[in-house]
Scaffold this motif. Structure first.
Motif, PDB file in Angstrom:
ATOM      1  N   ARG A   1       9.947  -6.054   4.226  1.00 46.24           N
ATOM      2  CA  ARG A   1      10.837  -4.939   3.394  1.00 46.24           C
ATOM      3  C   ARG A   1      11.974  -5.398   2.374  1.00 46.24           C
ATOM      4  NH1 ARG A   1       8.604  -0.271   4.094  1.00 46.24           N
ATOM      5  NH2 ARG A   1       7.495   0.328   6.165  1.00 46.24           N
TER       6      ARG A   1
ATOM      7  N   THR B   1      -0.180   2.157   0.282  1.00 48.88           N
ATOM      8  CA  THR B   1       0.586   2.866   1.414  1.00 48.88           C
ATOM      9  C   THR B   1      -0.441   3.949   2.308  1.00 48.88           C
ATOM     10  OG1 THR B   1       2.299   4.299   2.273  1.00 48.88           O
ATOM     11  CG2 THR B   1       1.726   4.501  -0.128  1.00 48.88           C
ATOM     12  N   ILE B   2      -0.151   3.834   3.485  1.00 50.64           N
ATOM     13  CA  ILE B   2      -0.904   4.901   4.479  1.00 50.64           C
ATOM     14  C   ILE B   2      -0.242   6.203   4.097  1.00 50.64           C
ATOM     15  CG2 ILE B   2      -1.414   3.372   6.233  1.00 50.64           C
ATOM     16  CD1 ILE B   2       0.602   4.593   8.043  1.00 50.64           C
ATOM     17  N   ASP B   3       0.967   6.237   3.542  1.00 53.15           N
ATOM     18  CA  ASP B   3       1.627   7.747   3.216  1.00 53.15           C
ATOM     19  C   ASP B   3       1.022   8.449   2.219  1.00 53.15           C
ATOM     20  OD1 ASP B   3       3.265   6.701   5.307  1.00 53.15           O
ATOM     21  OD2 ASP B   3       4.704   5.802   3.899  1.00 53.15           O
TER      22      ASP B   3
ATOM     23  N   MET C   1       2.193   9.303  11.462  1.00 55.44           N
ATOM     24  CA  MET C   1       2.983   8.528  10.381  1.00 55.44           C
ATOM     25  C   MET C   1       3.037   9.329   8.877  1.00 55.44           C
ATOM     26  SD  MET C   1       3.222   4.303  10.671  1.00 55.44           S
ATOM     27  CE  MET C   1       4.273   3.657  11.935  1.00 55.44           C
ATOM     28  N   GLY C   2       3.818   8.758   7.858  1.00 53.43           N
ATOM     29  CA  GLY C   2       3.746   9.441   6.435  1.00 53.43           C
ATOM     30  C   GLY C   2       5.002   9.361   6.121  1.00 53.43           C
ATOM     31  N   HIS C   3       6.013   8.889   6.966  1.00 53.18           N
ATOM     32  CA  HIS C   3       7.629   8.708   6.177  1.00 53.18           C
ATOM     33  C   HIS C   3       7.922  10.243   5.706  1.00 53.18           C
ATOM     34  CE1 HIS C   3      10.856   6.477   5.363  1.00 53.18           C
ATOM     35  NE2 HIS C   3      10.640   6.477   3.787  1.00 53.18           N
TER      36      HIS C   3
ATOM     37  N   GLU D   1       5.981  12.648  11.374  1.00 51.37           N
ATOM     38  CA  GLU D   1       6.994  11.944  11.732  1.00 51.37           C
ATOM     39  C   GLU D   1       8.276  12.523  11.061  1.00 51.37           C
ATOM     40  OE1 GLU D   1       7.174   7.835  11.263  1.00 51.37           O
ATOM     41  OE2 GLU D   1       6.529   7.968   9.140  1.00 51.37           O
TER      42      GLU D   1
ATOM     43  N   HIS E   1       2.360   2.560  14.923  1.00 55.73           N
ATOM     44  CA  HIS E   1       1.761   1.414  14.021  1.00 55.73           C
ATOM     45  C   HIS E   1       0.109   0.926  14.232  1.00 55.73           C
ATOM     46  CE1 HIS E   1       6.036   1.016  13.339  1.00 55.73           C
ATOM     47  NE2 HIS E   1       5.633   0.198  12.374  1.00 55.73           N
TER      48      HIS E   1
ATOM     49  N   ARG F   1      -1.644   1.629  11.328  1.00 49.59           N
ATOM     50  CA  ARG F   1      -1.590   0.685  10.060  1.00 49.59           C
ATOM     51  C   ARG F   1      -2.382  -0.464  10.475  1.00 49.59           C
ATOM     52  NH1 ARG F   1       4.586   0.366   8.705  1.00 49.59           N
ATOM     53  NH2 ARG F   1       4.152  -1.783   8.978  1.00 49.59           N
TER      54      ARG F   1
END
Ligand code: F6P
Length: 355
Positions: free
Chosen positions: A74, A134-136, A178-180, A231, A279, A282
């Protein structure tokens, strides 16, 4: 001679290697004299000159492999124009290494932050093409990003498995997905897993309403309840707060789910448990859908390179790969629309969003 560089940036996900393979296979077939440079650990490798010339066999056997063979990191966009601690100007170093490799195009696989930098590099004169990862599923300009479906399958499996133990014990179970900042992953996994309540950031929840749903289920003789919590979920009070205030409001809790669990056990007197797959969502091999998606996106990216059409992300719209200008993608977030059919129909079958 055609020469491209590929980098994977930001949080990893399933399908990165499948996409790298898709690009490389199409690229080697398209151009007789083709060379690919693998840029290591995302933009870090482009800034600090960590790259290597790849061979066609490097891309064999990676279709089903999780993670990324190139590594990732990142590199926050907001720091890209900040001189690093050793005095390095990151943007001019990236341009220098691009020129050093003699690239015709840089192919970037990444999410939201990655696209801001990709757009900036395009404006700095580099030829850039990107793929949405992205998984999001929160990248603007594409109906879906790769990684999303694979993560959705895993989160759904978690909810499925929690069902059996929740039933045995007659407990309330919270599964944190997850998903930010957005609720796509939780929404899909929650529906697929048959969650009774789905909490997403786009729809702030009222804890009393969530508790009432639990008690209502008890009254109907249901032994257990499943709550899928994104999340990034926010209570109605938190939705009005600044970031710092939200942090203070959650002091003592590792994440939002644990606070909800405490509040629900107090309000319902039921046993509540929290599961956070984290995680895990992912990791591992991409699902069949993502393998196909990555292969299509990879080949479509090479078509743009062939036509020297740079400055685009290859998105998927209405089932077809389409070029979307990086300037339109960068800095925009794709949230779950409140009036979307999926939310309306979820409500119709009795799923509560805690509002
Ligand atoms: O963007 C993908 C994602 O997995 C988010 O869902 C999550 O909030 C974040 O990355 C976690 O980041 P990291 O891997 O840096 O802990």
């Amino acid at each position: 001679m055609k020469r491209i560089g590929i980098l994977t940036s930001g949080g990893d996900c399933q399908g990165l290697n499948a996409a790298i393979r898709g690009i490389s296979k199409a690229f080697y077939r398209e151009f007789d004299d083709a060379e690919i440079y693998g840029i290591l650990d995302g933009y870090y490798g482009l800034i600090y000159g960590k790259y290597k010339k790849m061979n066609p066999h490097d891309f064999s056997g990676i279709l089903t492999l999780g993670g990324t063979i190139l590594g990732t990191s990142r590199q926050p966009f907001k720091l890209m124009r900040v001189i690093d601690e050793t005095g390095i100007d990151k943007v001019s170093e990236m341009k220098k290494h691009y020129a050093e490799m003699g690239l015709d195009c840089l192919v970037v696989l990444g999410g939201n932050g990655t696209h801001k930098t990709a757009n900036m590099l395009g404006k700095e004169g580099l030829n850039v093409i990107s793929l949405p990862k992205t998984i999001d599923n929160d990248i603007w300009g594409t109906d879906v990003s790769f990684g999303f479906q694979s993560a959705c399958d895993i989160a759904t499996d978690v909810i499925d498995r929690i069902h059996t133990t929740a039933t045995s014990h007659g407990r309330i179970f919270i599964v944190e997905v997850m998903g930010h900042k957005v609720g796509w992953l939780n929404l899909y996994a929650g529906i697929a897993g048959g969650a009774d309540v789905i909490l997403i950031p786009e729809i702030p929840y009222n804890i009393d309403k969530v508790a009432a749903t639990m008690l209502e289920r008890n009254k109907k003789g249901k032994r257990f309840s499943i709550i899928a919590v994104a999340e990034g979920a926010l209570s109605a009070e938190e939705a009005l707060m600044k970031k710092k205030e939200i942090k203070a409001n959650r002091r003592g809790y590792p994440s939002v789910s644990y606070k909800i669990a405490d509040e629900l056990s107090e309000k319902t007197h039921c046993e509540v448990r929290v599961t956070v797959p984290g995680h895990f969502q992912r990791g591992g091999a991409p699902c069949a859908y993502d393998r196909v998606l990555c292969t299509r996106l990879g080949a479509a990216a090479v078509e743009l390179i062939k036509n020297e059409k740079y400055g685009y992300m290859v998105g998927i719209r209405n089932g077809e790969p389409v070029p979307v200008p990086l300037s339109e993608v960068a800095g925009r977030l794709k949230s779950v629309p409140l009036d979307s059919e999926i939310i309306k129909n979820a409500r119709k079958i009795g799923i509560s969003f805690g509002d």
